[in-house]
Design a protein around this motif. Sequence first.
Motif, PDB file in Angstrom:
ATOM      1  N   GLU A  78       0.827  -1.198   0.000  1.00 43.01           N
ATOM      2  CA  GLU A  78       0.000   0.000   0.000  1.00 43.01           C
ATOM      3  C   GLU A  78       0.873   1.264   0.000  1.00 43.01           C
ATOM      4  N   GLU A  79       1.977   1.196   0.766  1.00 36.99           N
ATOM      5  CA  GLU A  79       2.927   2.329   0.781  1.00 36.99           C
ATOM      6  C   GLU A  79       3.547   2.497  -0.609  1.00 36.99           C
ATOM      7  N   ARG A  80       3.851   1.356  -1.244  1.00 39.19           N
ATOM      8  CA  ARG A  80       4.455   1.415  -2.582  1.00 39.19           C
ATOM      9  C   ARG A  80       3.458   1.968  -3.597  1.00 39.19           C
ATOM     10  N   ARG A  81       2.212   1.523  -3.505  1.00 39.07           N
ATOM     11  CA  ARG A  81       1.183   1.971  -4.441  1.00 39.07           C
ATOM     12  C   ARG A  81       0.871   3.458  -4.289  1.00 39.07           C
ATOM     13  N   ALA A  82       0.856   3.919  -3.021  1.00 40.88           N
ATOM     14  CA  ALA A  82       0.519   5.320  -2.762  1.00 40.88           C
ATOM     15  C   ALA A  82       1.705   6.260  -2.967  1.00 40.88           C
ATOM     16  N   GLY A  83       2.896   5.690  -3.166  1.00 43.65           N
ATOM     17  CA  GLY A  83       4.080   6.517  -3.377  1.00 43.65           C
ATOM     18  C   GLY A  83       4.739   6.995  -2.105  1.00 43.65           C
ATOM     19  N   THR A  84       4.215   6.604  -0.950  1.00 46.35           N
ATOM     20  CA  THR A  84       4.804   7.039   0.329  1.00 46.35           C
ATOM     21  C   THR A  84       6.008   6.189   0.717  1.00 46.35           C
ATOM     22  N   LEU A  85       6.191   5.046   0.026  1.00 44.49           N
ATOM     23  CA  LEU A  85       7.347   4.209   0.353  1.00 44.49           C
ATOM     24  C   LEU A  85       8.651   4.946   0.054  1.00 44.49           C
ATOM     25  N   GLN A  86       8.667   5.745  -1.009  1.00 40.48           N
ATOM     26  CA  GLN A  86       9.882   6.487  -1.354  1.00 40.48           C
ATOM     27  C   GLN A  86      10.267   7.460  -0.241  1.00 40.48           C
ATOM     28  N   LEU A  87       9.260   8.046   0.410  1.00 41.28           N
ATOM     29  CA  LEU A  87       9.549   8.955   1.520  1.00 41.28           C
ATOM     30  C   LEU A  87      10.194   8.194   2.676  1.00 41.28           C
ATOM     31  N   LEU A  88       9.678   6.980   2.924  1.00 41.79           N
ATOM     32  CA  LEU A  88      10.260   6.169   3.993  1.00 41.79           C
ATOM     33  C   LEU A  88      11.693   5.769   3.659  1.00 41.79           C
ATOM     34  N   LEU A  89      11.894   5.387   2.384  1.00 41.39           N
ATOM     35  CA  LEU A  89      13.226   4.935   1.987  1.00 41.39           C
ATOM     36  C   LEU A  89      14.250   6.066   2.035  1.00 41.39           C
ATOM     37  N   SER A  90      13.792   7.299   1.788  1.00 40.89           N
ATOM     38  CA  SER A  90      14.715   8.438   1.793  1.00 40.89           C
ATOM     39  C   SER A  90      14.884   9.054   3.178  1.00 40.89           C
ATOM     40  N   SER A  91      14.132   8.574   4.147  1.00 37.48           N
ATOM     41  CA  SER A  91      14.226   9.093   5.515  1.00 37.48           C
ATOM     42  C   SER A  91      15.424   8.469   6.229  1.00 37.48           C
TER      43      SER A  91
ATOM     44  N   PHE B 172       6.529 -10.231   4.154  1.00 39.02           N
ATOM     45  CA  PHE B 172       7.468 -10.419   3.042  1.00 39.02           C
ATOM     46  C   PHE B 172       6.746 -10.370   1.694  1.00 39.02           C
ATOM     47  N   MET B 173       5.609 -11.049   1.594  1.00 39.32           N
ATOM     48  CA  MET B 173       4.884 -11.038   0.322  1.00 39.32           C
ATOM     49  C   MET B 173       4.445  -9.618  -0.038  1.00 39.32           C
ATOM     50  N   SER B 174       4.174  -8.801   0.978  1.00 45.92           N
ATOM     51  CA  SER B 174       3.745  -7.423   0.735  1.00 45.92           C
ATOM     52  C   SER B 174       4.882  -6.566   0.191  1.00 45.92           C
ATOM     53  N   THR B 175       6.137  -6.968   0.467  1.00 46.40           N
ATOM     54  CA  THR B 175       7.265  -6.180  -0.053  1.00 46.40           C
ATOM     55  C   THR B 175       7.527  -6.446  -1.539  1.00 46.40           C
ATOM     56  N   LEU B 176       6.881  -7.488  -2.090  1.00 46.23           N
ATOM     57  CA  LEU B 176       7.212  -7.920  -3.450  1.00 46.23           C
ATOM     58  C   LEU B 176       6.399  -7.238  -4.529  1.00 46.23           C
ATOM     59  N   THR B 177       5.322  -6.555  -4.150  1.00 47.07           N
ATOM     60  CA  THR B 177       4.430  -5.999  -5.166  1.00 47.07           C
ATOM     61  C   THR B 177       3.823  -4.669  -4.710  1.00 47.07           C
ATOM     62  N   ALA B 178       3.358  -3.901  -5.678  1.00 48.83           N
ATOM     63  CA  ALA B 178       2.668  -2.634  -5.374  1.00 48.83           C
ATOM     64  C   ALA B 178       1.159  -2.806  -5.387  1.00 48.83           C
ATOM     65  N   ILE B 179       0.699  -4.042  -5.588  1.00 51.20           N
ATOM     66  CA  ILE B 179      -0.744  -4.296  -5.651  1.00 51.20           C
ATOM     67  C   ILE B 179      -1.147  -5.114  -4.432  1.00 51.20           C
ATOM     68  N   PRO B 180      -1.856  -4.510  -3.458  1.00 54.20           N
ATOM     69  CA  PRO B 180      -2.201  -5.221  -2.231  1.00 54.20           C
ATOM     70  C   PRO B 180      -2.947  -6.535  -2.455  1.00 54.20           C
TER      71      PRO B 180
ATOM     72  N   ASP C 146      15.395  -2.122  -2.682  1.00 51.96           N
ATOM     73  CA  ASP C 146      14.656  -0.999  -3.277  1.00 51.96           C
ATOM     74  C   ASP C 146      15.394   0.316  -3.042  1.00 51.96           C
ATOM     75  N   ARG C 147      15.919   0.503  -1.834  1.00 51.89           N
ATOM     76  CA  ARG C 147      16.629   1.752  -1.523  1.00 51.89           C
ATOM     77  C   ARG C 147      17.884   1.874  -2.383  1.00 51.89           C
ATOM     78  N   LEU C 148      18.626   0.769  -2.522  1.00 54.30           N
ATOM     79  CA  LEU C 148      19.854   0.815  -3.320  1.00 54.30           C
ATOM     80  C   LEU C 148      19.539   1.052  -4.792  1.00 54.30           C
ATOM     81  N   HIS C 149      18.423   0.478  -5.257  1.00 55.06           N
ATOM     82  CA  HIS C 149      18.034   0.637  -6.657  1.00 55.06           C
ATOM     83  C   HIS C 149      17.663   2.075  -6.970  1.00 55.06           C
ATOM     84  N   ASP C 150      17.013   2.732  -6.001  1.00 52.38           N
ATOM     85  CA  ASP C 150      16.603   4.113  -6.216  1.00 52.38           C
ATOM     86  C   ASP C 150      17.793   5.065  -6.044  1.00 52.38           C
TER      87      ASP C 150
END
Length: 252
Positions: free
Chosen positions: A88-101, A165-173, A248-252
């Motif tokens: 859900e964080e990945r889909r909403a785009g808020t995951l990037q904020l977490l990764l950059s924090s 873990f399964m939730s980390t693999l996709t952007a679709i809940p 994901d963080r290293l990729h970005d």
Amino acid sequence: MRIHHIAGRELHSLFVLPLAWIILAAVQLILAVIFFYRLYVFVQFQPHLAGLESPPGLTDLVVAPLLGTAGSIVLLIAPLLTMRLISEERRAGTLQLLLSSPISMTEIILGKYLGLLGFFLIMIAMITLMPLSLLLGGYLDIGQFLAGLLGLTLLVATFCAVGLFMSTLTAIPVVAGVSTFGVLLLLWIIHWASQAGSDKISAALSYLSISRHFEPLLRGIFNAEDVVYYIIMITTFVILSIWRLDADRLHD
């Protein structure tokens, strides 16, 4: 450590959702019906049981089946709650904020995991009230009850780790939820295939089965091997989740 802040935020976000309250209410209602039905059957057959040399008690006929059914129900509902953790964080785009924090991946994963686990521990605490009520008018095998409770807690903790873990693999809940259910169901029934292979393969499939390690604890048989199995499963899937997020963080 910011783990408890993330865990508290995750737990709070769960109780904001109507789904969490509906699940809590539905689980309690279903288990209450099963509890009173099994208690009714026990009372009806108690005169016949009294004639047996070693008759099964309340813990065998009421509490253990109740906790076993609770484990099966959590197998169905865990994917509904774990699927949104990261996807859900990945889909909403808020995951990037977490990764950059400045928060580490370990803190994010452990915070979300403990927050969700807190929800299920509240559910288990509510379920526990039913067996404890039997102490008002009957005898309860406390050792068997605590072993079953430990088994249910470890089972739920494993479900949460797999779902995370399964939730980390996709952007679709939804994909995460379906995948989680598929993996959990496979791990639940994998021991059914243990008769098809050689002795080594059968032993390996039997060891991997989640339900095989749950059943002895329900019967009050405490085996360190069963507890170690759950700890290995939980640790493995939590570490895999951290690695996935770190990638994901290293990729970005």
